[in-house]
Motif scaffolding. Structure first.
Motif, mmCIF file in Angstrom:
data_model
loop_
_atom_site.group_PDB
_atom_site.id
_atom_site.type_symbol
_atom_site.label_atom_id
_atom_site.label_comp_id
_atom_site.label_asym_id
_atom_site.label_seq_id
_atom_site.Cartn_x
_atom_site.Cartn_y
_atom_site.Cartn_z
ATOM 1 N N LEU A 92 -1.886 -12.501 1.104
ATOM 2 C CA LEU A 92 -1.178 -11.277 1.478
ATOM 3 C C LEU A 92 -0.947 -10.377 0.268
ATOM 4 C CD1 LEU A 92 1.280 -12.930 3.989
ATOM 5 C CD2 LEU A 92 -0.250 -11.050 4.553
ATOM 6 N N SER A 93 -0.689 -10.998 -0.880
ATOM 7 C CA SER A 93 -0.480 -10.189 -2.097
ATOM 8 C C SER A 93 -1.770 -9.459 -2.476
ATOM 9 C CB SER A 93 -0.047 -11.087 -3.260
ATOM 10 O OG SER A 93 1.109 -11.785 -2.907
ATOM 11 N N ALA A 94 -2.887 -10.156 -2.307
ATOM 12 C CA ALA A 94 -4.175 -9.520 -2.640
ATOM 13 C C ALA A 94 -4.440 -8.298 -1.767
ATOM 14 C CB ALA A 94 -5.302 -10.533 -2.484
ATOM 15 N N LEU A 95 -3.855 -8.296 -0.564
ATOM 16 C CA LEU A 95 -4.064 -7.152 0.342
ATOM 17 C C LEU A 95 -3.494 -5.841 -0.207
ATOM 18 C CD1 LEU A 95 -3.456 -8.381 3.995
ATOM 19 C CD2 LEU A 95 -5.562 -7.559 2.993
ATOM 20 N N PHE A 96 -2.555 -5.966 -1.144
ATOM 21 C CA PHE A 96 -1.958 -4.737 -1.697
ATOM 22 C C PHE A 96 -2.984 -3.903 -2.467
ATOM 23 C CE2 PHE A 96 1.961 -7.203 -1.008
ATOM 24 C CZ PHE A 96 2.656 -6.271 -0.258
ATOM 25 N N ILE A 97 -4.113 -4.487 -2.759
ATOM 26 C CA ILE A 97 -5.203 -3.715 -3.354
ATOM 27 C C ILE A 97 -5.585 -2.558 -2.424
ATOM 28 C CG2 ILE A 97 -7.701 -3.850 -3.866
ATOM 29 C CD1 ILE A 97 -7.215 -6.563 -5.081
ATOM 30 N N PHE A 98 -5.374 -2.772 -1.125
ATOM 31 C CA PHE A 98 -5.793 -1.762 -0.139
ATOM 32 C C PHE A 98 -4.617 -0.933 0.388
ATOM 33 C CE2 PHE A 98 -8.613 -5.445 0.048
ATOM 34 C CZ PHE A 98 -9.820 -4.841 -0.262
ATOM 35 N N SER A 99 -3.466 -1.056 -0.272
ATOM 36 C CA SER A 99 -2.294 -0.291 0.186
ATOM 37 C C SER A 99 -2.541 1.210 0.050
ATOM 38 C CB SER A 99 -1.070 -0.689 -0.655
ATOM 39 O OG SER A 99 -0.019 0.205 -0.409
ATOM 40 N N ILE A 100 -2.024 1.966 1.044
ATOM 41 C CA ILE A 100 -2.185 3.423 0.957
ATOM 42 C C ILE A 100 -0.933 4.092 0.395
ATOM 43 C CG2 ILE A 100 -3.940 3.677 2.760
ATOM 44 C CD1 ILE A 100 -1.693 4.346 4.725
ATOM 45 N N PHE A 101 0.038 3.276 -0.019
ATOM 46 C CA PHE A 101 1.243 3.852 -0.606
ATOM 47 C C PHE A 101 0.916 4.436 -1.979
ATOM 48 C CE2 PHE A 101 5.290 2.355 1.556
ATOM 49 C CZ PHE A 101 4.671 2.112 2.763
ATOM 50 N N GLU A 102 1.627 5.440 -2.330
ATOM 51 C CA GLU A 102 1.415 6.065 -3.624
ATOM 52 C C GLU A 102 2.766 6.276 -4.303
ATOM 53 O OE1 GLU A 102 -0.954 6.471 -6.245
ATOM 54 O OE2 GLU A 102 -2.079 6.460 -4.363
ATOM 55 N N PRO A 103 3.130 5.557 -5.343
ATOM 56 C CA PRO A 103 2.360 4.521 -6.013
ATOM 57 C C PRO A 103 2.387 3.221 -5.202
ATOM 58 C CG PRO A 103 4.489 4.729 -7.072
ATOM 59 C CD PRO A 103 4.439 5.779 -6.004
ATOM 60 N N PHE A 104 1.342 2.411 -5.337
ATOM 61 C CA PHE A 104 1.214 1.252 -4.462
ATOM 62 C C PHE A 104 2.261 0.179 -4.776
ATOM 63 C CE2 PHE A 104 -0.350 -2.784 -6.144
ATOM 64 C CZ PHE A 104 -0.479 -2.467 -7.473
ATOM 65 N N ASP A 105 2.740 0.146 -6.035
ATOM 66 C CA ASP A 105 3.698 -0.917 -6.376
ATOM 67 C C ASP A 105 5.031 -0.738 -5.650
ATOM 68 O OD1 ASP A 105 3.938 1.276 -7.978
ATOM 69 O OD2 ASP A 105 4.761 0.179 -9.683
ATOM 70 N N LEU A 106 5.290 0.471 -5.177
ATOM 71 C CA LEU A 106 6.483 0.672 -4.347
ATOM 72 C C LEU A 106 6.354 -0.148 -3.050
ATOM 73 C CD1 LEU A 106 9.111 2.493 -3.772
ATOM 74 C CD2 LEU A 106 7.567 3.715 -2.265
ATOM 75 N N HIS A 107 5.149 -0.149 -2.505
ATOM 76 C CA HIS A 107 4.867 -0.934 -1.295
ATOM 77 C C HIS A 107 5.140 -2.410 -1.564
ATOM 78 C CE1 HIS A 107 1.818 -1.636 2.225
ATOM 79 N NE2 HIS A 107 3.028 -2.030 2.521
ATOM 80 N N MET A 108 4.691 -2.868 -2.739
ATOM 81 C CA MET A 108 4.920 -4.272 -3.108
ATOM 82 C C MET A 108 6.404 -4.569 -3.249
ATOM 83 S SD MET A 108 2.090 -5.665 -5.706
ATOM 84 C CE MET A 108 2.412 -7.348 -5.248
ATOM 85 N N ASP A 109 7.104 -3.627 -3.899
ATOM 86 C CA ASP A 109 8.539 -3.832 -4.087
ATOM 87 C C ASP A 109 9.256 -3.958 -2.745
ATOM 88 O OD1 ASP A 109 8.225 -3.743 -6.788
ATOM 89 O OD2 ASP A 109 8.716 -1.618 -6.984
ATOM 90 N N LEU A 110 8.759 -3.200 -1.759
ATOM 91 C CA LEU A 110 9.403 -3.226 -0.447
ATOM 92 C C LEU A 110 9.056 -4.489 0.337
ATOM 93 C CD1 LEU A 110 8.774 0.480 0.682
ATOM 94 C CD2 LEU A 110 10.973 -0.540 0.114
ATOM 95 N N ALA A 111 7.853 -5.007 0.112
ATOM 96 C CA ALA A 111 7.352 -6.058 1.018
ATOM 97 C C ALA A 111 7.254 -7.454 0.410
ATOM 98 C CB ALA A 111 5.977 -5.653 1.545
ATOM 99 N N LEU A 112 7.086 -7.541 -0.914
ATOM 100 C CA LEU A 112 6.725 -8.834 -1.500
ATOM 101 C C LEU A 112 7.802 -9.897 -1.302
ATOM 102 C CD1 LEU A 112 4.340 -10.069 -2.960
ATOM 103 C CD2 LEU A 112 5.461 -9.581 -5.119
ATOM 104 N N GLU A 113 9.052 -9.501 -1.487
ATOM 105 C CA GLU A 113 10.116 -10.505 -1.360
ATOM 106 C C GLU A 113 10.177 -11.054 0.068
ATOM 107 O OE1 GLU A 113 13.219 -8.203 -2.952
ATOM 108 O OE2 GLU A 113 13.515 -6.967 -1.171
ATOM 109 N N ARG A 114 9.762 -10.239 1.020
ATOM 110 C CA ARG A 114 9.761 -10.710 2.404
ATOM 111 C C ARG A 114 8.606 -11.684 2.652
ATOM 112 N NH1 ARG A 114 10.086 -5.536 5.841
ATOM 113 N NH2 ARG A 114 10.037 -4.236 3.986
#
Lengths: 161, 472
Positions: free
Chosen positions: B410-432
């Motif tokens: 699932l973490s590898a999928l963040f390569i394809f995130s459309i969020f800008e910046p993408f690490d914000l998406h990770m910050d929102l989702a990774l802990e979950r």
């Protein structure tokens, strides 16, 4: 038959039990501390980022706008305002809510439109039907220069920055 | 009054779930009553969501009412079937002196549960709890079901129409019984999912351990800082997902260890229902399917006859086929867009390859985050290293893999995130993502240390008779 455990295993069990106790005490302490903050210090786990006027606007829009109206939220594009827009979207259902912002938002939202507020065309607003506006955290002079000619048939609600 | 109504509204769901449980897994004496109750809840919720979705395709305005009617009818039938009482009711409850001692040991867990209830009651629902899941529930309640138009309405993209419908369906069910949308009363549902997660966890451990160790591990799971103070009170579907994933993984683990058909059925249905809760479960579904296939087609190939292999593959894949095909066909038919990720392609992966460094950094940050997990992941890592020689068996290897592989995928999928910046998406989702695997990690840790119980008992009761030897 008595259980016989090797010395090495005994040491491992001791270390493991210690780790479990550390986790238990730390986890319980951290959790209850956070719970205490919520219950006794008004700390919000998920702050809604809204001021009281926001809910006033929701009530006003529900009272005065037709259910087919488009409600326009005009604000900067920060994550805080994303949360506010989302809240509007939820509480104003079944109204349609659109977000005009002069700056890009962090995540592309379908009902977000980047707008140069100084060049908003009156015709575009008229085409959307009877619109209800919430102007949030934008200075009034910007809006005055925007060319939006608000008439009395529309509602304008401004939250000062 | 609203609380009572919410609780009562869940009774038919439990009864229908109990009927499904009896069909799927029959009566198994080794299953604890805690497992029976929580599995009934899981299966009942899945049934309501599935039926509501199917009827909505015929007539969405009647769907909720029709779902309630069908569910009540089945619940009444089940009630007559089991009128002699649940297994629990037939037991004689004698309060013995030792149970005061047990109550004392359970006190921290009980205190914590009440604390979670109080905090949940005092907190607002989180962003997704309101905007994504709450909005869907409100819409389904207002429209009487799931109108197809919603899924393609560009005005409603903010609520992620492509996200699955199990939890919002149950919320809409509760709103229909209440007769109104009630953002306060609905919190009971999420508290119940938190308690169901703990109860299932306890029930699973109770098969292997005494009360003392089962309650200790359950308390450890319950007071995981992120779970108890942030996730359980949010109105998000991550705790329900953790509950379904725990069931799916634990029963597949049991099947790999003992090959009871009932366990495979349960694992298959719960894996599919988890995908009805949240899309992240797809990767767990793939992982489970891969585990079953590797086990049957490679590991056991020479030991099993072809027919047995095929029957077991059929058992695992049939529920997923029945439960998931309508939803995915629907999404494809209406071309409901993915709202978080771009299409997976080599070009996109190559373009965003530099994200890997940030992803790895954030993963390490999660594993060592004391504020979110305490030292739970450090304990998990230590036990994994300590027990590595024992991870060679299919069941143990699978259980360990389930705590690690899906998080990596699932973490590898963040390569394809459309969020800008993408690490914000990770910050929102990774802990979950870590939260979903947390109960699995504790389950793994607990099962690796079965000898601990004997050692603790020996230490507490007969410290002088302890005789260490070096040969074991």
């Amino acid at each position: 038959m008595p259980l016989v455990i090797s010395e090495l295993k005994k040491k491992r069990y001791m270390l493991y039990t210690l780790l479990l106790w550390v986790q238990l005490v730390f986890g319980m302490g951290m959790t209850l501390w956070r719970h205490g903050l919520v219950l006794f210090s008004d700390w919000e786990v998920y702050p809604p980022y809204v001021e009281p006027q926001f809910d006033e606007f929701i009530a006003l829009a529900k009272q005065t706008c037709a259910s087919t109206s488009v409600i326009i939220y005009v604000s900067p594009g920060s994550s805080e305002h994303t949360a506010r827009f989302a809240r509007l979207h939820y509480f104003l259902y079944p109204f349609s809510v659109v977000w005009w912002s002069p700056s890009p938002v962090l995540t592309p939202l379908d009902r977000w439109q980047q707008m140069d507020l100084t060049k908003i065309e009156e015709q575009k607003i008229q085409a959307m039907g009877s619109a209800c506006f919430l102007v949030d955290d934008l200075t009034t002079p910007v809006l005055n220069q925007s060319g939006i000619q608000f008439d009395l048939t529309r509602r304008l609600f401004v939250i000062e920055p | 009054m609203a609380i009572l109504l919410v609780l009562l509204s869940l009774v038919p769901i439990l009864l229908v779930g109990n009927w499904l449980l009896s069909l799927l897994a029959g009566y198994e004496s080794s299953r604890t009553w805690q497992e029976d109750v929580t599995l009934s809840l899981a299966l009942g919720c899945g049934f309501v969501a599935y039926i509501l979705f199917l009827i909505s395709q015929i007539n969405h305005q009647l769907a909720l009412n029709a779902t309630i009617a069908i569910t009540l009818l089945l619940a009444l039938t089940r009630l007559f079937q089991i009128r002699e009482g649940f297994r629990l009711a037939g037991r004689t409850m004698v309060w013995e002196k030792e149970q005061w001692h047990n109550l004392l040991l359970a006190a921290p867990l009980i205190l914590l549960s009440f604390s979670v209830i109080a905090v949940s009651w005092a907190s607002d629902l989180g962003f997704d709890g309101l905007v994504t899941w709450g909005f869907k529930a409100k819409l389904a309640f207002s429209e009487g079901g799931w109108p197809s138009a919603y899924f393609v309405d560009p005005w409603r993209q903010l609520s992620h129409p492509d996200y699955p419908l199990l939890v919002p369906s149950i919320e809409a069910w509760i709103y229909t019984i209440l007769g109104r949308v009630d953002e306060q009363a609905i919190k009971i549902l999420f508290i119940l999912y938190y308690l169901a997660l703990l109860t299932l966890f306890y029930g699973l451990l109770k098969r292997r351990f005494t009360f003392h160790l089962s309650i200790l591990y359950t308390t450890l799971l319950a007071c995981t800082p992120y779970l108890a103070s942030l996730a359980a009170v949010s109105g998000y579907v991550d705790v329900p997902l953790a509950f379904f994933l725990l069931g799916a993984t634990a029963y597949l683990y049991r099947w790999l260890a003992q090959r009871e058909n009932a366990d495979l059925w349960l694992a298959a249905v719960l894996s599919a229902l988890a995908i009805w809760v949240k899309r992240e479960a797809i990767i767990y579904g793939f992982f489970n399917a891969a585990a079953v296939m590797v086990y049957l087609l490679i590991w056991q190939r020479s030991k099993l006859v072809k027919q047995e292999i095929l029957i077991n593959l059929f058992r695992f894949f049939l529920p997923g086929f029945i439960l998931l095909l309508p939803w995915f066909v629907f999404l494809a038919w209406y071309q409901v867009p993915n709202s978080d990720f771009e299409s997976i392609s080599v070009t996109a992966a190559w373009r965003n390859l530099d994200r890997l460094q940030i992803i790895i950094g954030k993963l390490i940050d999660q594993y060592t985050s004391l504020g979110r997990w305490g030292i739970a992941w450090i304990i998990w890592a230590s036990v994994s290293i300590w027990r590595r020689p024992f991870l060679a068996s299919p069941a143990q290897l699978y259980l360990w893999g389930s705590t690690f592989v899906p998080i990596m995928g699932l973490s590898a999928l963040f390569i394809f995130s459309i969020f800008e910046p993408f690490d914000l998406h990770m910050d929102l989702a990774l802990e979950r993502l870590f939260l979903h695997a947390m109960p699995l990690a504790w389950y793994f840790v607990a099962l690796q240390t079965t000898g601990l119980e004997g050692w603790l008992q020996q230490l507490l009761r007969q410290p002088r008779r302890y005789k260490p030897i070096d040969t074991i």
